[in-house]
Design a protein around this motif. Structure first.
Motif, mmCIF file in Angstrom:
data_model
loop_
_atom_site.group_PDB
_atom_site.id
_atom_site.type_symbol
_atom_site.label_atom_id
_atom_site.label_comp_id
_atom_site.label_asym_id
_atom_site.label_seq_id
_atom_site.Cartn_x
_atom_site.Cartn_y
_atom_site.Cartn_z
ATOM 1 N N UNK A 137 -12.430 17.037 0.500
ATOM 2 C CA UNK A 137 -12.186 16.106 0.557
ATOM 3 C C UNK A 137 -11.155 15.518 1.278
ATOM 4 N N UNK A 138 -11.425 14.099 2.271
ATOM 5 C CA UNK A 138 -10.303 13.289 3.352
ATOM 6 C C UNK A 138 -9.529 12.428 2.735
ATOM 7 N N UNK A 139 -8.428 11.880 3.357
ATOM 8 C CA UNK A 139 -7.573 9.981 2.479
ATOM 9 C C UNK A 139 -8.032 9.273 4.165
ATOM 10 N N UNK A 140 -8.435 8.359 3.807
ATOM 11 C CA UNK A 140 -8.345 7.350 4.672
ATOM 12 C C UNK A 140 -8.274 5.976 4.180
ATOM 13 N N UNK A 141 -7.208 5.266 4.878
ATOM 14 C CA UNK A 141 -5.950 5.346 5.044
ATOM 15 C C UNK A 141 -5.278 6.376 4.005
ATOM 16 N N UNK A 142 -4.213 7.623 5.103
ATOM 17 C CA UNK A 142 -3.233 8.442 4.292
ATOM 18 C C UNK A 142 -2.063 8.070 3.711
ATOM 19 N N UNK A 143 -2.352 7.903 2.318
ATOM 20 C CA UNK A 143 -1.464 6.731 2.177
ATOM 21 C C UNK A 143 -0.486 7.520 2.434
ATOM 22 N N UNK A 144 0.224 9.094 1.516
ATOM 23 C CA UNK A 144 1.391 10.012 1.702
ATOM 24 C C UNK A 144 2.037 10.048 2.970
ATOM 25 N N UNK A 145 0.852 10.111 3.602
ATOM 26 C CA UNK A 145 2.010 10.547 5.057
ATOM 27 C C UNK A 145 1.897 9.639 6.185
ATOM 28 N N UNK A 146 2.013 8.201 5.120
ATOM 29 C CA UNK A 146 2.383 6.586 6.112
ATOM 30 C C UNK A 146 1.164 5.217 6.450
ATOM 31 N N UNK A 147 0.194 5.940 5.078
ATOM 32 C CA UNK A 147 -0.535 4.885 6.010
ATOM 33 C C UNK A 147 -1.275 5.132 6.744
ATOM 34 N N UNK A 148 -2.033 6.139 7.217
ATOM 35 C CA UNK A 148 -1.819 6.105 8.532
ATOM 36 C C UNK A 148 -3.578 6.384 8.474
ATOM 37 N N UNK A 149 -3.953 5.380 9.155
ATOM 38 C CA UNK A 149 -5.541 5.569 9.341
ATOM 39 C C UNK A 149 -5.921 7.124 10.195
ATOM 40 N N UNK A 150 -7.684 7.155 9.531
ATOM 41 C CA UNK A 150 -8.017 8.369 10.439
ATOM 42 C C UNK A 150 -9.294 8.253 11.233
ATOM 43 N N UNK A 258 -1.506 -8.499 7.075
ATOM 44 C CA UNK A 258 -0.479 -7.803 6.422
ATOM 45 C C UNK A 258 -0.052 -6.898 7.195
ATOM 46 N N UNK A 259 -1.222 -6.262 7.830
ATOM 47 C CA UNK A 259 -0.824 -4.916 9.143
ATOM 48 C C UNK A 259 0.626 -5.686 9.721
ATOM 49 N N UNK A 260 -0.154 -6.482 10.542
ATOM 50 C CA UNK A 260 1.088 -8.036 11.413
ATOM 51 C C UNK A 260 1.745 -8.124 10.708
ATOM 52 N N UNK A 261 2.200 -8.583 9.075
ATOM 53 C CA UNK A 261 3.636 -8.375 8.117
ATOM 54 C C UNK A 261 4.293 -7.291 8.346
ATOM 55 N N UNK A 262 3.567 -5.571 8.424
ATOM 56 C CA UNK A 262 4.028 -4.593 8.127
ATOM 57 C C UNK A 262 5.030 -4.041 9.494
ATOM 58 N N UNK A 263 4.698 -4.646 10.408
ATOM 59 C CA UNK A 263 4.749 -4.225 12.186
ATOM 60 C C UNK A 263 6.757 -5.615 11.702
ATOM 61 N N UNK A 284 -0.267 0.525 9.069
ATOM 62 C CA UNK A 284 -1.627 -0.232 8.385
ATOM 63 C C UNK A 284 -0.296 -1.164 7.716
ATOM 64 N N UNK A 285 -1.010 -0.615 6.319
ATOM 65 C CA UNK A 285 -0.148 -1.952 5.610
ATOM 66 C C UNK A 285 0.719 -1.601 5.006
ATOM 67 N N UNK A 286 1.389 -0.598 4.939
ATOM 68 C CA UNK A 286 2.506 0.679 4.978
ATOM 69 C C UNK A 286 4.026 0.861 5.695
ATOM 70 N N UNK A 287 4.829 0.164 4.861
ATOM 71 C CA UNK A 287 6.576 0.950 5.527
ATOM 72 C C UNK A 287 7.214 1.804 4.981
ATOM 73 N N UNK A 288 7.335 3.535 5.990
ATOM 74 C CA UNK A 288 8.287 3.799 4.869
ATOM 75 C C UNK A 288 9.956 4.636 5.576
ATOM 76 N N UNK A 289 10.044 3.763 4.903
ATOM 77 C CA UNK A 289 12.057 3.710 5.417
ATOM 78 C C UNK A 289 12.727 5.560 5.053
ATOM 79 N N UNK A 290 13.722 5.854 5.256
ATOM 80 C CA UNK A 290 14.950 6.501 5.127
ATOM 81 C C UNK A 290 16.133 6.094 5.496
ATOM 82 N N UNK A 291 17.009 6.676 4.487
ATOM 83 C CA UNK A 291 17.855 5.644 4.297
ATOM 84 C C UNK A 291 19.216 6.093 4.129
ATOM 85 N N UNK A 292 19.728 5.937 5.218
ATOM 86 C CA UNK A 292 21.228 7.192 5.605
ATOM 87 C C UNK A 292 21.446 8.082 3.990
ATOM 88 N N UNK A 293 21.458 8.951 3.737
ATOM 89 C CA UNK A 293 22.111 9.833 2.690
ATOM 90 C C UNK A 293 23.768 10.171 2.573
#
Ligand code: TLP
Length: 348
Positions: A137-150, A258-263, A284-293
């Motif tokens: 099983x592969x996932x496309x877009x790969x959600x947890x890795x960043x919403x990445x298109x495969x 949606x992809x434009x707005x994610x950018x 794609x349509x996902x933005x993942x961030x880290x907030x300084x701990x």
């Protein structure tokens, strides 16, 4: 108070056109195969994904589960990513309900499974000690890795590996139209080499409910019995399928927005001190961030502060968060989100 909801694209509500189509939908008993609107949706989906047949299911989770159960018997093994949705977020259904053994392979940063790891995950045929490898099983877009298109090239390589080793390749394509949009190609060419695919109508495509599992006719026939077994025989489901048809006919082309707005969102957020973009997002349509701990703001407190500013987001790990753009997120929502995050981080 108005909330801008970035938690997921699953929160999208049906459009006016969908509600109208639902109201007017011609229906019948789908368990008898007599709902013309469901039949129309299934034919349209099969055609758009380039597969022989399709079945309308309640959710992406049910689509993936039916696919696994159609291919694997009890004690058989399905290979999937450690970051795969089927592994992480489907309540272990394939094991709990199907007795299927999950064999995980780490996802690389780009969302793929390493072609060098895959052969090592294969069991030895004929060895009575081992489960039988049956499926990949592969996932496309790969959600947890960043919403990445495969890419189609990777999918083809995965299919070649699978088929050489007697495995079925299933794509969890919950957001396959986002992937196709990002890669500038049709969804059907993206999954041409895969045996089956589940995709969701109820995410960026805005339908209120439902996913579609597509594949060869005998496989979909099996999936129909499994759907019944799983309680997914929905009778006059044309009311829901009508929204799905609108989703496929008129909501695919707008995913690029949606992809434009994610950018734009990513640009705004990354200009805030202490906020860092992670997971190569957005692709794609996902933005993942880290907030300084060092801010000592717990995830719960950060989410609650943002909520008090009218912005809803989800966390994915300590100090890490996911924001998803969709039909109900406009430019104003993006601006409001960036402003809210700036304020919360300035005040805490
Ligand atoms: N994903 C949801 C959550 O469950 C995490 C989300 O908000 O992203 N495959 C993939 C890749 C998915 O992202 C999801 C939903 C599903 C399957 C399941 O779809 P549903 O929710 O329809 O069962």
């Amino acid at each position: 108070m108005r909330y801008y909801d970035f938690r997921s694209d699953t929160v999208t509500r049906p459009t006016a056109e969908m509600r109208e189509a639902m109201y007017r939908a011609e229906v019948g008993d789908d368990v008898y195969g007599e709902d013309p609107t469901v039949n129309k949706l299934e034919n349209l989906a099969a055609q758009m994904l380039g597969k022989e047949a399709a079945i309308f299911v309640t959710s992406g989770t049910m689509g993936n589960l039916a696919a696994v159960l159609a291919v694997c018997g009890r004690g058989d093994e399905a290979i999937m990513g450690t970051q795969g949705h089927t592994m992480l977020h489907e309540a272990g259904g394939v094991s709990a309900l199907g007795g299927v053994v999950i064999h995980t392979v780490p996802n690389l940063d780009d969302g793929t499974l390493d072609m060098e790891d895959l052969p090592k995950a294969l069991r030895t045929p004929g060895d009575v000690h081992e489960p039988i490898s049956r499926m990949l099983i592969i996932e496309n877009t790969q959600n947890a890795c960043g919403g990445i298109p495969i890419s189609a090239e990777y999918t083809e390589k995965a299919a070649e590996f699978a088929h050489m080793n007697g495995l079925w390749l299933h794509v969890d394509g919950a957001r396959i139209f986002n992937a196709a949009t990002a890669l500038g190609m049709s969804a059907s060419s993206l999954v041409r080499s895969a045996d089956s695919i589940t995709f969701c109508l109820s995410k960026g495509l805005c339908a209120p409910v439902g996913s579609v599992l597509c594949g060869p006719k005998p496989f979909i026939h099996k999936a129909r019995r499994l759907r019944k077994m799983l309680g997914g025989g929905m009778r006059q489901a044309g009311v829901l399928a009508a929204a799905g048809i609108v989703a496929l006919e008129s909501m695919v082309d707008r995913l690029a927005e949606d992809h434009q707005r994610a950018k734009a969102l990513a640009e705004g957020l990354s200009s805030i001190p202490g906020v860092e973009l992670i997971k190569h997002s957005p692709t794609t349509n996902m933005v993942f961030i880290r907030v300084a701990s060092e801010r000592k703001l717990s995830n719960e407190a950060f989410i609650a502060h943002l909520k008090s500013q009218g912005v809803l987001i989800n966390d994915t790990a300590p100090c890490e968060f996911r924001l998803v753009t969709h039909h109900d997120i406009d430019d104003e929502a993006v601006a409001q989100c960036v402003q809210a995050m700036r304020t919360v981080l300035q005040q805490n």
